[in-house]
Write an enzyme that holds these catalytic residues in place. Structure first.
Site, PDB file in Angstrom:
ATOM      1  N   GLU A  38       0.770  -1.150   0.056  1.00  0.00           N
ATOM      2  CA  GLU A  38       0.002   0.095  -0.036  1.00  0.00           C
ATOM      3  C   GLU A  38       0.847   1.276   0.035  1.00  0.00           C
ATOM      4  O   GLU A  38       1.902   1.396   0.966  1.00  0.00           O
ATOM      5  CB  GLU A  38      -0.955  -0.063   1.171  1.00  0.00           C
ATOM      6  CG  GLU A  38      -1.800   1.102   1.264  1.00  0.00           C
ATOM      7  CD  GLU A  38      -2.657   1.356  -0.120  1.00  0.00           C
ATOM      8  OE1 GLU A  38      -3.293   0.323  -0.336  1.00  0.00           O
ATOM      9  OE2 GLU A  38      -2.974   2.611  -0.349  1.00  0.00           O
ATOM     10  N   THR A  82      -6.266   2.773  -5.512  1.00  0.00           N
ATOM     11  CA  THR A  82      -5.951   1.454  -5.212  1.00  0.00           C
ATOM     12  C   THR A  82      -6.840   0.697  -6.366  1.00  0.00           C
ATOM     13  O   THR A  82      -6.081  -0.343  -6.833  1.00  0.00           O
ATOM     14  CB  THR A  82      -6.413   0.940  -3.825  1.00  0.00           C
ATOM     15  OG1 THR A  82      -5.556   1.398  -2.775  1.00  0.00           O
ATOM     16  CG2 THR A  82      -6.185  -0.628  -3.746  1.00  0.00           C
ATOM     17  N   HIS A 200      -0.957   3.637   4.801  1.00  0.00           N
ATOM     18  CA  HIS A 200      -1.889   4.367   4.239  1.00  0.00           C
ATOM     19  C   HIS A 200      -1.939   5.752   4.965  1.00  0.00           C
ATOM     20  O   HIS A 200      -1.595   5.859   6.182  1.00  0.00           O
ATOM     21  CB  HIS A 200      -3.316   3.788   4.265  1.00  0.00           C
ATOM     22  CG  HIS A 200      -4.010   4.082   3.231  1.00  0.00           C
ATOM     23  ND1 HIS A 200      -4.775   5.681   3.304  1.00  0.00           N
ATOM     24  CD2 HIS A 200      -4.611   4.024   2.081  1.00  0.00           C
ATOM     25  CE1 HIS A 200      -5.723   5.857   2.461  1.00  0.00           C
ATOM     26  NE2 HIS A 200      -5.480   4.855   1.748  1.00  0.00           N
ATOM     27  N   ASP A 259       1.207   0.319  -5.158  1.00  0.00           N
ATOM     28  CA  ASP A 259      -0.004   0.787  -5.804  1.00  0.00           C
ATOM     29  C   ASP A 259       0.004   2.285  -6.334  1.00  0.00           C
ATOM     30  O   ASP A 259      -0.477   2.217  -7.297  1.00  0.00           O
ATOM     31  CB  ASP A 259      -1.234   0.247  -5.158  1.00  0.00           C
ATOM     32  CG  ASP A 259      -1.567   1.242  -3.882  1.00  0.00           C
ATOM     33  OD1 ASP A 259      -0.702   1.592  -3.306  1.00  0.00           O
ATOM     34  OD2 ASP A 259      -2.621   1.292  -3.574  1.00  0.00           O
ATOM     35  N   HIS A 260       0.532   3.168  -5.599  1.00  0.00           N
ATOM     36  CA  HIS A 260       0.610   4.505  -5.804  1.00  0.00           C
ATOM     37  C   HIS A 260       1.610   5.265  -5.005  1.00  0.00           C
ATOM     38  O   HIS A 260       1.946   4.756  -3.892  1.00  0.00           O
ATOM     39  CB  HIS A 260      -0.664   5.044  -6.186  1.00  0.00           C
ATOM     40  CG  HIS A 260      -1.586   4.865  -4.765  1.00  0.00           C
ATOM     41  ND1 HIS A 260      -1.500   5.240  -3.638  1.00  0.00           N
ATOM     42  CD2 HIS A 260      -2.723   4.022  -4.821  1.00  0.00           C
ATOM     43  CE1 HIS A 260      -2.363   4.806  -2.731  1.00  0.00           C
ATOM     44  NE2 HIS A 260      -3.135   3.932  -3.434  1.00  0.00           N
TER      45      HIS A 260
HETATM   46  C1  GP9 Z   1      -8.954   0.095   1.279  1.00  0.00           C
HETATM   47  C2  GP9 Z   1      -7.552   0.368   0.735  1.00  0.00           C
HETATM   48  C3  GP9 Z   1      -7.275   1.797   0.343  1.00  0.00           C
HETATM   49  O1  GP9 Z   1      -9.675  -0.806   1.441  1.00  0.00           O
HETATM   50  O2  GP9 Z   1      -7.372  -0.528  -0.309  1.00  0.00           O
HETATM   51  O3  GP9 Z   1      -7.446   2.407  -0.833  1.00  0.00           O
HETATM   52  P1  GP9 Z   1      -7.017   3.654  -1.400  1.00  0.00           P
HETATM   53  O4  GP9 Z   1      -7.375   4.763  -0.431  1.00  0.00           O
HETATM   54  O5  GP9 Z   1      -5.449   3.795  -1.500  1.00  0.00           O
HETATM   55  O6  GP9 Z   1      -7.395   3.967  -2.761  1.00  0.00           O
HETATM   56 MN    MN Z   2      -3.916   2.482  -2.220  1.00  0.00          MN
END
Ligand code: GP9
Ligand code: MN
Length: 430
Positions: A38, A82, A200, A259-260
């Protein structure tokens, strides 16, 4: 309509990347893990703070002799964050310019996604995540993608204890430890996607888990990033150890990706401090969008590959190693990162792009190799315009595939259409 699809097929025919015979099928029949880091950026790899590596386990994995690592790999997400990353990773289709494709089209569209493709090759498929299944509409989208199982929050009894959660869900260490129980029950070969969540924004972590010093940029939401990244790294290290103990490490291909970005472009002064620069310009921010992409493949010689690519290219690359031919059969807009014929234009969702020569941000073009702002010659202008045209074309075609549900008009050879009613992700009452 069918003629929209024809245009996509025509484009793919004119832009084939093909596979690389040196790698094709080298991991055939292996279990596959897709491990989602993440908000994890490439700059964290080998990054040190106060003399300590932030992510020693991920660094070791990156440098492992059996890991194919990529150091010019970019995230290509937009608002869908995500969910955009997941769309690209498992379909080789872009997210949308606004909103989330998983939310808006995940329930209703026809897809030919990684789990459905692999199921055709005898794989069991499962996704695991410590948040509720409604987030990003995963609970519906994963059915459309052909996931046989989705172990979300309610499958993890430890998530009932509030202190085991932070931010969006179950803390990574607990989540990963408990995931192993499910993974061990999957008939092999399996395809398992494991989505972490603790690293996150706004990067909060209780004292008990925070085992790394914050940075000192003075930007509050940035300075905790290395702390949660370090926690994620420890969780990752533990997970790799579980796999080794369970005898799964050597018969699995392990794909790991960020992911980003974790630190958005709104934090320029803090980014400059982290990178040890006086200030950052648009070129630096474009390079800051690199994320890790690594494939631990026991059957191949690893190393750091410098090809330019992004999340859109992940699936054709994985399929190449698994010996599943995608070129000429599947509607995928990315190209195999291992192919020697590939086009190295990396489109961002806003229409900007990076190539080995040019980094285009708005009206500015930088020399990708030196980072210098360019004053383009007539020939260079033409090249940039051609690259831009390619970027606009590919993004436009992808949007048509998604918004007009074009895959319903086409079934690849050897592919059985997904029937969503085959899947039920509710927790059994036993
Ligand atoms: C929550 C998670 C967050 O289930 O995958 O997503 P994001 O905020 O990074 O798009
Ligand atoms: Mn994410």
């Amino acid at each position: 309509s069918k003629s929209d699809l024809k245009a996509v097929q025509q484009y793919l025919k004119e832009n084939p990347a093909g596979e690389n015979f040196q790698y094709f099928g080298k991991e055939q029949g292996k279990n596959v893990f897709v491990f989602h880091l993440e908000s994890f950026q490439q700059f964290l790899i080998d990054y040190k703070w106060k003399g300590q590596e932030v992510t020693p386990n991920i660094n070791a994995f990156y440098h492992d002799q059996n890991t194919l690592s990529f150091d010019n790999f970019f995230h290509q997400v937009a608002q869908g964050k995500t969910s955009d990353a997941e769309m690209m990773m498992e379909n080789s289709l872009y997210g949308l310019p606004t909103g989330s494709a998983m939310i808006n089209y995940g329930t209703s569209n026809t897809f030919q996604a990684a789990p459905a493709i692999l199921a055709q090759h005898g794989y069991t498929t499962a996704a695991m995540h410590g948040d509720v299944p409604s987030f990003w509409n995963r609970g519906n989208t994963y059915k459309s993608w052909g996931y046989q199982d989705f172990f979300s929050k309610s499958f993890f009894p430890n998530a009932n204890k509030p202190s085991n959660n932070v931010g969006y869900g179950l803390k990574d260490k607990i989540f990963l430890r408990d995931s192993v129980n499910y993974i061990q029950q999957l008939p092999q070969p399996f395809y398992a996607k494991v989505i972490t969540v603790t690293n996150h924004y706004p990067y909060l972590l209780g004292k008990k888990d925070a085992d790394f010093p914050k940075t000192d940029t003075g930007d509050n939401t940035v300075d905790g990033y290395v702390v949660t990244a370090h926690y994620l790294d420890q969780a990752f290290g533990e997970f790799i150890n579980y796999l080794k103990k369970a005898g799964l490490y050597d018969n699995s291909m392990i794909v790991v990706y960020g992911d980003h970005y974790g630190i958005s472009n709104n934090h320029r002064p803090a980014i400059a401090k982290l990178l040890g620069k006086k200030s950052v310009n648009n070129y630096d921010l474009a390079m800051f969008q690199k994320v890790p992409f690594m494939i631990h493949a026991p059957g191949v010689q690893g190393g750091v590959n410098h090809t330019y690519g992004g999340e859109i290219d992940a699936l054709p690359t994985m399929m190449d190693l698994l010996g599943i031919k995608t070129t000429g059969n599947y509607i995928m807009l990315g190209q195999d990162l291992l192919s020697t014929q590939r086009n190295q234009i990396v489109p961002f969702r806003d229409g900007n792009f990076v190539t080995p020569q040019y980094t285009k941000v708005g009206s500015q073009v930088y020399d990708t190799a030196t980072g210098k702002l360019m004053k383009l010659t007539a020939t260079q202008k033409e090249q940039v315009a051609a690259d831009q045209n390619h970027v606009n074309t590919v993004l436009g075609l992808s949007d048509k595939v998604v918004t007009r549900d074009l895959l319903r008009f086409y079934t690849p050879v050897g592919f059985k259409k997904v029937d969503k009613s085959d899947y039920d992700y509710s927790v059994s009452a036993t």
